[in-house]
Design a protein around this motif. Structure first.
Motif, mmCIF file in Angstrom:
data_model
loop_
_atom_site.group_PDB
_atom_site.id
_atom_site.type_symbol
_atom_site.label_atom_id
_atom_site.label_comp_id
_atom_site.label_asym_id
_atom_site.label_seq_id
_atom_site.Cartn_x
_atom_site.Cartn_y
_atom_site.Cartn_z
ATOM 1 N N PRO A 1 0.801 -1.234 0.000
ATOM 2 C CA PRO A 1 0.000 0.000 0.000
ATOM 3 C C PRO A 1 0.837 1.290 0.000
ATOM 4 O O PRO A 1 0.288 2.371 0.006
ATOM 5 N N TYR A 2 2.174 1.123 -0.007
ATOM 6 C CA TYR A 2 3.034 2.319 0.053
ATOM 7 C C TYR A 2 2.824 3.223 -1.159
ATOM 8 O O TYR A 2 2.899 4.442 -1.062
ATOM 9 N N LEU A 3 2.542 2.620 -2.319
ATOM 10 C CA LEU A 3 2.361 3.417 -3.525
ATOM 11 C C LEU A 3 1.181 4.369 -3.392
ATOM 12 O O LEU A 3 1.251 5.527 -3.819
ATOM 13 N N ASN A 4 0.087 3.893 -2.806
ATOM 14 C CA ASN A 4 -1.066 4.775 -2.591
ATOM 15 C C ASN A 4 -0.731 5.919 -1.653
ATOM 16 O O ASN A 4 -1.192 7.051 -1.814
ATOM 17 N N LYS A 5 0.098 5.627 -0.650
ATOM 18 C CA LYS A 5 0.497 6.653 0.303
ATOM 19 C C LYS A 5 1.338 7.730 -0.385
ATOM 20 O O LYS A 5 1.259 8.915 -0.031
ATOM 21 N N LEU A 6 2.118 7.326 -1.377
ATOM 22 C CA LEU A 6 2.965 8.273 -2.101
ATOM 23 C C LEU A 6 2.193 9.049 -3.165
ATOM 24 O O LEU A 6 2.707 10.029 -3.704
ATOM 25 N N LYS A 7 0.994 8.596 -3.519
ATOM 26 C CA LYS A 7 0.105 9.294 -4.459
ATOM 27 C C LYS A 7 0.798 9.537 -5.808
ATOM 28 O O LYS A 7 0.868 10.660 -6.307
#
Length: 1184
Positions: free
Chosen positions: A852-858
């Motif tokens: 889910p890190y990619l979503n956090k980085l937007k």
């Protein structure tokens, strides 16, 4: 004596800041200090003295001041060192790694014997971080584990006291670790204590003139008067300068008055006494007293601006065997010149008395525990600076310096060469990673080794790859060894244009320091060969026509060799206005429509003066150009790299709120003018982050170093004019003299790194990474949840990709993921690479970052919401990884202190990606070579490029008359050299480009291997080149001049087959009249790029992005339309099952090839379509 008491207490007492106030904790040795007694014995006894009511531990250092601060907590120390710390310490003592007591640093620190010691960066003065502290604890008698007697030698005798007679100083003692295991040698090897030197004896100073003074440190002549006049740079007076007499201790004599003058009675004009004159922001002046028999004398001196030390030589990475010697060197310049050098090993200060080092550190009889990281710190009165870290590798006598087994390296095979064994179109040819190794060195101990050694290919095997109906020869690496590194040269190329409309800076000058090193051409292009000893490339671009602001850039380059291309953007100089020198003038800074200026420049009346210090009262022609960060299009025009050197010598970044360049001239004579007492009024409402307001400073750029240096602080002013009483301003004072570029900046310590890799295609294979790509990052203002302009920026950085990608510095925040965001973009030779799409498809596997890190980085590509926008950049939020989060610990964002983890991250770790758009081009070399990395060159007769420092690119222009674009191949073999005759060098394929004006005409610029000397420089080889258009083609004509040349330069190749053309490539660099285009350069990509541009243009000195089919043609073929149902090679490639190797197995899927870009014939790439095996000179055409 009171001063001595205070100094002693500051050394021995650690002041601790607590929530309730400041609590003092005295180290054990305080109660033994008797400063009023004069005795030859040390005042502070050894820490293990029998008088101690306990025993001291060793010194511990388990943390460094990066991140939030330095934490030497007791629980962490006990975790690492166990029983070496007692359960209930009685006292705590702390000092820096530079031997400075914590109480003398002026920093806010905390600590107690029960919890340990800590220092928080946010509590220190703006722009300053905590020092690196080390601590020890006083434990009850008998409570410490006593097993160190078998590990450590006994302590050496205490050194001589460092102070002069009758004064307090420091003495040290050392010991040696006797353990075979390095991990047991973690305790301190050196200790220090206070001491009182011996009592002073009777005065032994003799004077050749005058009498000895009462302090017995100088000679005095009562009837002599010294007069002095001290000026600032440019001739203005220097008020408030302090004059010292350099005796045993500097003795302050007087200060200069408002006119920069002083007079001192009583000195002796003996030609020996030395005066030192100091003033803030200026280098000290040292003057020897004149020798005269007169009763008075006058001295004159002019200050030069103080400059922080600047590293011009960094220690180099080296490798040695046990028992050998090594020299690590560091050199810095500055004003004044650095007079002290300190060396550090793994962040621990080395004892100067033990190693006897200055700027050169010599280590003899090396042992493996001396391997690690080394750096130096140079220091002067103007500050300090740290060098880059150098790695020293020390291997055992019998240890192999390089891994003899090559690592995997895949090359792409032709479309008709599918490998069933690996289920892919790839073949593993192996490679040896280029790294420094321990080779045979002579006995000389030099800063730079006489010979550089690298791991490289020492043995290859020729293998045949089975393809559809033919075999393809290749050479595979089978063994690596330590050998001489290939000689390379670093080159910078670029284009200088206006930031607003792309107008080139024509015939401008390029300076490195005070030396002009290059000049731009008509299109703004320039080339620079970088001197070998260059550590930091600082270039200043000067427009002779004065259209643009002089621009200083710090350009990254590849020290291992090859060329890097930079786009240089310059601000257009503001149109000058006329000012009255006798009036107060206000100049706004920033002109964004609908918004107030960022700041205003206030120049009081009578502020202008000439270079000689004479006041100026006439009309002033003033041009003030402001770079407004509220406009993101100006980011690339930012000056320098926005870095400064802090008090500890570390390089820190700045976040800008605007830069301005000033140019003041006498309207009548155009003489450059200075201005004093200038004020800058910064509108505090423009500072969107409240914590930045108190940290705001005014900076000026040092054009020689490319570093920003502090000019002064800002102060609050609640009201400045009646109509703006409600506004709050930050006011800073400055003088405009020799420096003309200024910055409104905030030091920023919240830093991270972004891992980025660049690839040749969307397959994203590790073996297809591109080196030498310029990857840039624009730090934006806060986004979600913050009231700010989302298009404003704060910093611009660029880095160069290496064999393992690149790590870009950027601001980040661990509290709010949205506090900072960045744009990232990449370019190669001026062409932008494409980022992975985020819409309509959002594929984490393609982007390179898992959820889910990619979503956090937007993650968002620039065309996410508008498909019409270019696809060459992406934007992310800089969410700092959480330390305890497994999914965030593997990239692509790394904390600042984890730079090494970022640099050494494997390709499987998370990272962001850029890629080239594939064109219809194919390259294949029998001897694999990475054109991005000249050090990958291998000595072999079949190497496409015979010399690694000289690359000669050859192209032939082929015209195709027919309704379709066709593939054209060159097959290149040895022609006349006994070692290569009949053997394949490589093949090149390219698809012809349609002529814009002629519907049935296309042309191809086809690379072939140039004739010339091979790598041994023994004799030349005339390359046998076959040009084969695919399909039903018939040779219509050959350039008459080319044919005549080949007839006159025998031997002549046989040309019985009219579907192709065979020649022995010319030795001479023929031009467009022959249809041959030859360019020699020290970078292979550049040579090919220039030759390709000339070929497209059909000239020998021009360049074009549009194919011109009627000029400069060598061969013409008539090609009939293909029969229905028959496929071309490229059609086959598009319709065939797409396959590519999976990571580690050589299996996977391959994407289809894209249309070649008309403008450049498509980007270059490795791999290529293979030749058919043949037995003689005559050859059958490629079948369909």
């Amino acid at each position: 004596m009171a001063a001595i008491k205070t100094w002693i207490l500051s050394f021995l007492v650690l002041e601790v800041a607590t929530v309730l106030g400041r609590q003092a904790m005295l180290s054990q040795s305080v109660r033994r200090v008797q400063p009023v007694k004069r005795t030859p014995k040390p005042l502070a006894k050894p820490a293990d003295s029998q008088e101690s009511p306990g025993e001291w531990t060793a010194w511990f250092n388990v943390d460094h001041p990066g991140g939030q601060g330095d934490y030497e907590r007791l629980d962490a120390i006990r975790f690492y060192y166990g029983e070496r710390v007692c359960a209930r310490p009685l006292r705590l003592e702390a000092r820096t790694t530079d031997w400075m007591p914590a109480g003398s640093t002026g920093q806010v620190v905390h600590g107690s014997p029960r919890e340990g010691f800590w220092c928080l960066n946010r509590e220190q003065r703006p722009g300053q971080n905590c020092s690196n502290y080390t601590v020890r604890f006083l434990c009850p008698p008998g409570s410490l584990r006593r097993d160190t007697e078998n590990i450590w030698s006994s302590w050496s005798p205490w050194s001589k006291c460092s102070a002069a007679c009758g004064h307090t100083g420091v003495q040290t003692r050392t010991r040696t670790c006797l353990a075979q295991t390095v991990s047991l040698c973690s305790e301190a090897t050196e200790e220090g204590q206070l001491c009182m030197s011996q009592a002073c004896t009777a005065c032994d100073l003799t004077c050749t003139m005058g009498q000895v003074n009462a302090d017995c440190d100088a000679c005095m002549c009562q009837d002599f008067m010294l007069h002095g006049a001290i000026s600032l740079p440019g001739g203005g007076p220097a008020p408030g300068a302090t004059v010292y007499l350099l005796a045993k201790a500097p003795k302050m004599l007087t200060q200069t008055d408002s006119n920069g003058r002083f007079q001192v009675p009583g000195l002796c004009p003996d030609g020996k006494s030395i005066l030192k004159i100091t003033k803030t922001k200026f280098a000290p002046i040292t003057i020897t007293m004149p020798k005269t028999s007169l009763k008075s004398a006058t001295i004159n001196a002019e200050f030069v601006r103080a400059e922080t030390p600047y590293i011009v030589m960094n220690p180099e990475k080296k490798a040695r065997r046990v028992g050998q010697s090594v020299s690590l060197c560091c050199k810095a310049t500055g004003k004044p010149s650095p007079d002290k050098y300190f060396w550090y090993h793994n962040n621990t200060l080395l004892d100067p008395s033990l190693y006897k080092h200055e700027s050169k550190l010599v280590l003899r009889n090396l042992q493996q525990d001396q391997a690690g990281e080394y750096f130096c710190k140079a220091q002067s009165d103007a500050g300090a600076v740290k060098s880059k870290v150098a790695q020293l590798m020390v291997i055992a006598h019998d240890e192999t310096p390089c891994n003899p087994t090559p690592e995997s390296y895949l090359i792409r095979l032709p479309h008709d060469c599918f490998q069933n064994g690996t289920n892919s179109f790839y073949y593993d040819v192996g490679r040896c990673p280029i790294k420094t190794c321990a080779g045979q060195q002579d006995n000389g101990i030099r800063c730079r080794d006489a010979v550089d050694y690298c791991c490289g290919i020492s043995r290859t095997e020729e293998r045949e790859i089975q393809c559809s109906g033919y075999t393809l020869p290749t050479k595979v690496a089978v063994e690596c060894s330590c050998q001489r590194c290939a000689e390379t040269r670093s080159i910078i190329r670029g284009r200088v244009t206006a930031a607003d409309n792309g107008e080139p800076m024509r015939f401008g000058h390029v300076y490195m320091g005070n030396n002009r090193v290059s000049m731009t051409g008509y299109k703004g292009t320039f080339t620079l060969h970088i001197p070998q000893d260059t550590e930091r490339l600082v270039l200043t671009f000067v427009d002779r026509l004065q259209k643009f602001v002089n621009t200083t850039k710090v350009l990254p380059f590849n020290k291992k060799g090859s060329a890097v291309f930079h786009e240089i953007k310059m601000l257009r100089q503001k149109e000058p206005i006329t000012l009255e020198a006798m009036e107060t003038n206000i100049i706004p800074l920033g002109e964004v429509i609908g918004e107030d200026p960022v700041a205003e420049l206030e120049i009081p009346s009578k502020s202008f003066y000439r270079q000689n210090g004479e006041p100026f009262t006439g009309k002033v022609k003033a041009s003030v150009t402001f770079l407004d960060p509220r406009n993101i299009s100006t980011a690339a025009a930012a000056q320098s790299d926005l870095n400064f050197i802090n008090d500890e010598g570390d390089t820190f970044p700045l976040r800008t709120y605007g830069m301005f360049s000033v140019d003041f001239r006498d309207e009548a004579t155009s003489e450059s003018l200075n201005a004093g007492k200038v004020k800058v009024h910064l509108d505090s409402s423009q500072v969107k982050m409240p914590e930045h307001v108190p940290a705001m400073k005014l900076w000026s750029l040092n054009p020689d170093t490319g570093l920003w240096e502090e000019e002064g602080d800002f102060k609050f002013e609640s009201q400045r004019r009646n109509k703006r009483e409600e506004r709050t301003f930050l006011v800073g004072n400055m003088e405009i003299r020799e420096r003309r570029l200024f910055n409104l900046d905030v030091p920023e310590s919240r830093r991270c790194f972004i891992k980025v890799r660049t690839y040749r295609s969307e397959r994203f294979l590790p073996s297809e990474q591109i080196q030498g790509v310029v990857v840039s990052v624009i730090n934006l203002e806060p986004r979600t949840g913050f009231s700010s302009n989302p298009r404003a920026w704060g910093r611009f950085d660029s880095v160069i990709t290496g064999p393992n990608g690149a790590c870009l510095p950027a601001f980040c925040d661990d509290q709010s993921p949205d506090a900072y965001s960045v744009y990232v973009l990449a370019s190669l030779s001026g062409e932008e690479l494409e980022a992975v799409e985020s819409s309509p498809k959002f594929n984490p596997n393609a982007i390179g970052v898992p959820q889910p890190y990619l979503n956090k980085l937007k993650y968002r590509r620039t065309d996410h919401e508008d498909p019409r926008v270019k696809k060459t950049a992406f934007q992310i939020s800089m969410a700092k990884p959480r330390p305890n989060s497994a999914e965030e610990s593997n990239g692509p964002i790394y904390a600042f202190e984890n730079l090494r983890a970022c640099e050494e991250a494997p390709p499987s770790a998370a990272h962001f990606r850029f890629y080239q758009i594939e064109g219809d081009r194919y390259d294949y070399n029998t001897v694999p070579f990475n054109e991005d990395d000249p050090m990958s060159w291998t000595e072999d007769y079949l190497a496409w490029w015979p010399k690694p420092m000289e690359f000669r690119a050859c192209y032939i222009k082929v015209k195709i008359v027919g309704p379709l674009e066709v593939n054209v191949r060159s097959r290149n073999m040895g022609g006349t050299h006994r070692q290569t005759v009949g053997k394949l060098y490589g093949i090149r394929d390219v698809k012809s480009t349609r002529d814009r004006d002629q519907p049935n005409v296309s042309s191809a610029c086809l690379e072939f291997k140039c004739s010339g000397m091979l790598y041994d420089q023994d004799r030349v080889d005339r390359t046998l080149v076959k040009v084969i258009p695919q399909g039903s083609c018939h040779r219509a004509s050959v350039n008459s001049m080319l044919h005549e040349y080949l007839v006159n330069h025998l031997p002549l190749a046989v040309n019985n087959d009219t579907s192709e053309y065979t020649m022995l490539a010319p030795l001479d660099p023929l031009g467009h009249n022959y249809g041959i285009y030859t360019v020699t350069d020290q970078d292979p990509r550049t040579a090919k790029e220039i030759a390709l541009g000339r070929c497209f243009d059909g000239t020998s000195d021009g360049s074009s992005r549009i194919m011109k089919s009627n000029v400069g043609v060598a061969l013409t073929f008539n090609c009939a339309e293909r029969q229905v149902g028959r496929q071309s090679a490229f059609q086959y490639l598009q319709s065939a099952p797409a396959r590519s190797p999976a990571i580690g197995t050589g299996q996977g899927r391959v994407s289809t090839m894209r249309q070649q870009r008309v403008s450049r014939g498509g980007p270059r790439r490795r791999g290529g379509m293979a030749p058919l095996r043949f037995s003689g000179v005559a050859q059958q055409p490629l079948s369909n």
